[in-house]
Design an enzyme around this catalytic site. Structure first.
Site, PDB file in Angstrom:
ATOM      1  N   GLY B 127       0.820  -1.220   0.000  1.00  0.00           N
ATOM      2  CA  GLY B 127       0.000   0.000   0.000  1.00  0.00           C
ATOM      3  C   GLY B 127       0.846   1.258   0.000  1.00  0.00           C
ATOM      4  N   GLU B 244      12.873  -4.313  -4.928  1.00  0.00           N
ATOM      5  CA  GLU B 244      11.835  -4.512  -5.934  1.00  0.00           C
ATOM      6  C   GLU B 244      12.446  -4.399  -7.332  1.00  0.00           C
ATOM      7  OE1 GLU B 244       8.546  -1.852  -5.387  1.00  0.00           O
ATOM      8  OE2 GLU B 244       7.526  -2.489  -7.216  1.00  0.00           O
TER       9      GLU B 244
END
Ligand SMILES: Cc1cc2nc3c(=O)[nH]c(=O)nc-3n(C[C@H](O)[C@H](O)[C@H](O)COP(=O)(O)OP(=O)(O)OC[C@H]3O[C@@H](n4cnc5c(N)ncnc54)[C@H](O)[C@@H]3O)c2cc1C
Ligand SMILES: Cc1cc2nc3c(=O)[nH]c(=O)nc-3n(C[C@H](O)[C@H](O)[C@H](O)COP(=O)(O)OP(=O)(O)OC[C@H]3O[C@@H](n4cnc5c(N)ncnc54)[C@H](O)[C@@H]3O)c2cc1C
Lengths: 379, 397
Positions: B127, B244
């Site tokens: 989120g 990531e």
């Protein structure tokens, strides 16, 4: 030299644009393309009967306005601007083009039906093994008394679920890839032995796999001469290709405008993202592609009447350039929107899908560059 | 300098190959081949097998459940799983929040969350992004206001991948409105079943339900679920973004992708020859392979750097940019290869619906995948932002 449109042409564009602005907003379009039949037939009827638009490209003797390829391009560009799924291309440009070319009783009978909005004609030409080669046909029509018996399988026939007629390419002789022995038939879509499997397409239209299983076709369904229709087919496909370039121009213009608008509203790092020079240059490049697509469409349209080789070179030049441009403008419109560009909710993604499918329609960039080279650079 | 695998590495490669051959779920393979949308259980099936074997988190330190493999062994692992077309494990727990927790978390957080990430018991979502804060992530406005031992969280997140399956989410929230943007952010772990959370689907271009909007209204979150210090969440976020970005190069998956494109182009006809014999098409495949080789060796160099103990730095942006561009070109070539059969839209296999897709089996996902993969140059920090990072951090501009 004169690149201005006539008053009638301007009027056609304005009338159509106004009509589509009222009837074809994005939400309405989404509603009917997702409905059972995938279209709103009232729009086609209105295009025919209220606007007289389906007659723009036909001769006055058939009840039309006396136009031709330029009128087709105008209509297609406006449809492109609303990502319209109306079957104008197969019905008016392709089938209408074939009927105008052969003339006679068939033209007299069917063209008025097209103009009135009663006939919708799908073009069944592609086959699973054929890629973009119009002569690569396994579908065959065998002479049987005064008529023919048709057998075969046509791939991805856009608008077939809505069609009253099918325009079918088939072999009446020769081997699978011979240029001789190809014929063209205009048949009733409901003839016994025609089996369809209908489905939606990724760009919002409807299409079918069409199977012919011993379909008895009357002799007068043959358009042009038996076994020698390839030049006619190539000509109408070239007309359709240029009309698709016109549609692409409308689609690309909207992708570009939508991107300009969005980047001026969307703020990141405290400024509208349109302030970032890398995005500005990209939008300039998109703009240049749109302008060149427009130029190549006009070039291709004006050269449709030239001898076959010159026509083919011009059309391939146009489609290759426009195909590349549609790819560039589509991809960059999405990229420049960021995440919001990849949702179903915004119109921009749907323009991108149509732009993508146009790239391959009637031949990829490679296909057209290859045809161009074979004609222009042959020694 | 050399690039040979040692005898031990080769033996390891053999072991991995055998393990995959013996254990990869056949049912999953079938669904993948048919292009079916995968369910939560499908995603977890392979995860659980690897967990049982102890191979679920090769990148983690051994003390937290890692495998202790060398970077070369990890490289072999990712090559072999891609070669065998194993599904990608969900990164949100294993590759994202897990490393944040073992690096910055409290002993209690480590003890509770890490085993559940490894076992697949908890599905995680990320989120970060908000409607007004995408590239400019630090401008985020979701707030967490202190209330005794809890925070009260309010705001809206968006693009939250697979949040519809999630048990937990890691969120960036603003805990100090007056501080400089990056300095007022905290990193919270939030139970997705908390009262006040609403997840709404966003449908993407290929028709997938892959991302969501997540609304938070007066969501009560214990302070014990904050990772690292209050207002220091940006440190965790930056750490995680670097993680990531390395995974995002996707070299092994793209190699597999090229093999798939070649297989299609050997089947598709162009005249009387396979499409792969068409010089224009063949050249595009070859160019893609060359570019992928360049990416592979760039990644190997950075891996060798990791062997020598250097963490992933801003140069991982290069891997993300080139990796995502290659993934997109692959989908573009696939769509081109399938010709007319890119157009039919196949809605998917409904319950009890065994209708077959139109055209060859490899064709019906070509266009939706092409549309969907436009995301790779947008998410995880868009490629424009990655270029900005290289300009600033690598070139010093
Ligand atoms: C062969 C030749 C003929 C010329 N003839 C003429 C002439 O007839 N009349 C005339 O007035 N000038 C002329 N010029 C000059 C020309 O206009 C300048 O070279 C040009 O404006 C670039 O300026 P510069 O060489 O000082 O490079 P700089 O301005 O120093 O630019 C260097 C680089 O930075 C880029 N750059 C600079 N500013 C920006 C920006 N804001 N955003 C993005 N990139 C930027 C440039 O594109 C270039 O790549 C000529 C130049 C050449 C080479
Ligand atoms: C499929 C998908 C899955 C995602 N999953 C998640 C998730 O699980 N969790 C999560 O938190 N987020 C997720 N995201 C969000 C993703 O990280 C953001 O989309 C991304 O950061 C870009 O933000 P934006 O979409 O708001 O675009 P914007 O930031 O509005 O950018 C629009 C365009 O402007 C460009 N731009 C912006 N700033 C600059 C600049 N300074 N210079 C040059 N160009 C600039 C961008 O590159 C882009 O092209 C996902 C996104 C997608 C598409």
């Amino acid at each position: 030299m004169d690149f201005t449109y006539t008053e009638t042409q301007d009027m056609i564009r304005d009338t159509l644009a106004r009509f589509l602005a009222d009837t074809y907003d994005f939400e309405t379009r989404q509603k009917f393309i997702n409905g059972d039949t995938g279209r709103d037939p009232a729009i086609w009827t209105a295009l025919a009967q209220e606007l007289g638009m389906l007659g723009a490209a036909f001769a006055e003797e058939h009840g039309g306005l006396g136009g031709g390829a330029l009128e087709n391009a105008i209509v297609m560009e406006e449809l492109g601007k609303v990502i319209g799924i109306e079957p104008y291309l197969p019905t008016v440009v392709i089938a209408g083009g074939a009927l105008k070319a052969v003339g006679g009783a068939q033209a007299d009978a069917i063209i008025p039906e097209i103009i009135a909005g009663n006939a919708i004609i799908a073009f069944a030409y592609a086959e699973p093994q054929g890629r973009y080669d119009l002569a690569n046909l396994k579908t065959n029509a065998k002479k049987d008394g005064a008529g023919y018996v048709l057998n075969g399988h046509k791939s991805v026939v856009y608008a077939a679920p809505w069609a009253t007629h099918l325009l079918v390419t088939a072999r009446t002789g020769g081997g699978q890839r011979d240029t001789d022995g190809v014929s063209l038939f205009l048949i009733d879509a409901k003839l016994p032995g025609i089996v369809r499997r209908d489905y939606p397409t990724v760009d919002g239209s409807r299409a079918s796999e069409v199977y012919f299983e011993n379909v008895a076709v009357p002799g007068d369904a043959l358009l042009g001469s038996e076994g020698a229709a390839l030049p006619l087919i190539e000509q109408i496909v070239d007309e359709a290709t240029v009309a698709t370039c016109a549609e692409a121009t409308g689609v690309m213009q909207k992708l570009h405008e939508g991107t300009l608008e969005y980047t001026q509203q969307r703020k990141q790092f405290g400024v509208p993202i349109a302030k970032f020079q890398v995005l500005q240059h990209r939008m300039v490049d998109m703009f240049m592609e749109v302008e060149q697509a427009r130029s190549m469409t006009i070039m291709g349209t004006l050269k449709l009447g030239l001898p076959a080789n010159e026509r083919m070179a011009a059309v391939s030049a146009a489609k290759a350039k426009v195909g590349r441009g549609a790819n560039f403008v589509g991809q960059n419109a999405i990229q420049t929107h960021g995440g919001i560009g990849i949702t179903q909710e915004l119109a921009i993604g749907h323009y991108f899908k149509r732009a993508t499918m146009i790239e391959g329609q009637f031949g990829s960039v490679d296909h057209h560059m290859d045809r161009y080279e074979r004609i222009v650079l042959a020694d | 300098m050399d690039m040979e695998f040692s005898p031990e590495d080769l033996a390891f490669q053999q072991e991995v190959r055998q393990f995959i051959a013996d254990n990869y779920p056949a049912e999953l393979r079938g669904k993948q081949d048919e292009g079916e949308e995968l369910s939560k259980e499908d995603f977890l099936a392979w995860h659980k097998i690897l967990h049982k074997k102890g191979w679920i988190a090769p990148a983690w330190p051994v003390e937290y459940g890692g495998t202790g493999w060398t970077p070369t062994q990890r490289f072999i692992w990712s090559e072999e799983t891609a070669r065998a077309d194993c599904i990608r494990l969900m990164p949100f727990g294993l590759a994202m929040v897990g490393p944040v927790i073992y690096t910055f978390g409290t002993p209690e957080q480590k003890a509770y969350f890490l085993p559940r990430i490894l076992s697949g018991e908890d599905w995680w979502c990320q989120g970060y992004s908000e409607p007004g804060s995408g590239s400019d992530l630090a401008s985020l406005r979701t707030t967490a206001v202190s209330d005794g031992d809890d925070y009260i969280v309010n705001g809206q997140k968006t693009w939250t991948t697979l949040a519809q399956h999630a048990d937990w989410g890691f969120f960036l929230v603003r805990t100090d409105k007056d501080a400089k943007q990056q300095e007022g952010i905290s990193f919270l772990l939030i139970d997705m079943k908390s009262p006040g959370i609403t997840v709404r689907p966003i449908i993407t271009l290929g028709g997938e339900h892959e991302v969501n909007e997540v609304w938070l209204e007066d969501v009560r979150v214990p302070k014990s679920q904050r990772v690292y210090e209050e207002n220091k969440g940006w440190t965790c976020a930056k750490f995680l973004l670097a993680h990531e970005r390395t995974g995002i190069a996707g070299v092994a998956a793209s190699k597999r992708g090229i093999e798939k494109v070649k297989a299609i182009a050997r089947t598709e006809l162009d005249g009387d020859k396979p499409l792969l014999a068409n010089p224009f098409f063949k050249r595009k495949v070859a160019e893609l392979e060359v570019d992928l080789t360049a990416l592979e060796f760039t990644e190997l160099r950075s891996l060798a750097g990791a062997n020598a103990g250097k963490g992933p730095g801003p140069e991982s942006s290069l891997l993300k940019i080139k990796g995502s561009e290659i993934q997109q070109r692959l989908t573009e070539l696939t769509l081109e290869a399938v010709g007319h059969y890119g157009a039919p839209y196949f809605r998917g296999f409904g319950e009890g619906d065994n209708e077959h897709p139109i055209g060859p089996d490899y064709a019906h996902r070509a266009a939706p995948t092409y549309f969907n993969m436009r995301k790779t140059t947008i998410y995880g920090g868009s490629n424009e932002i990655q270029r900005n990072i290289i300009a600033k951090m690598v070139l010093g501009l």
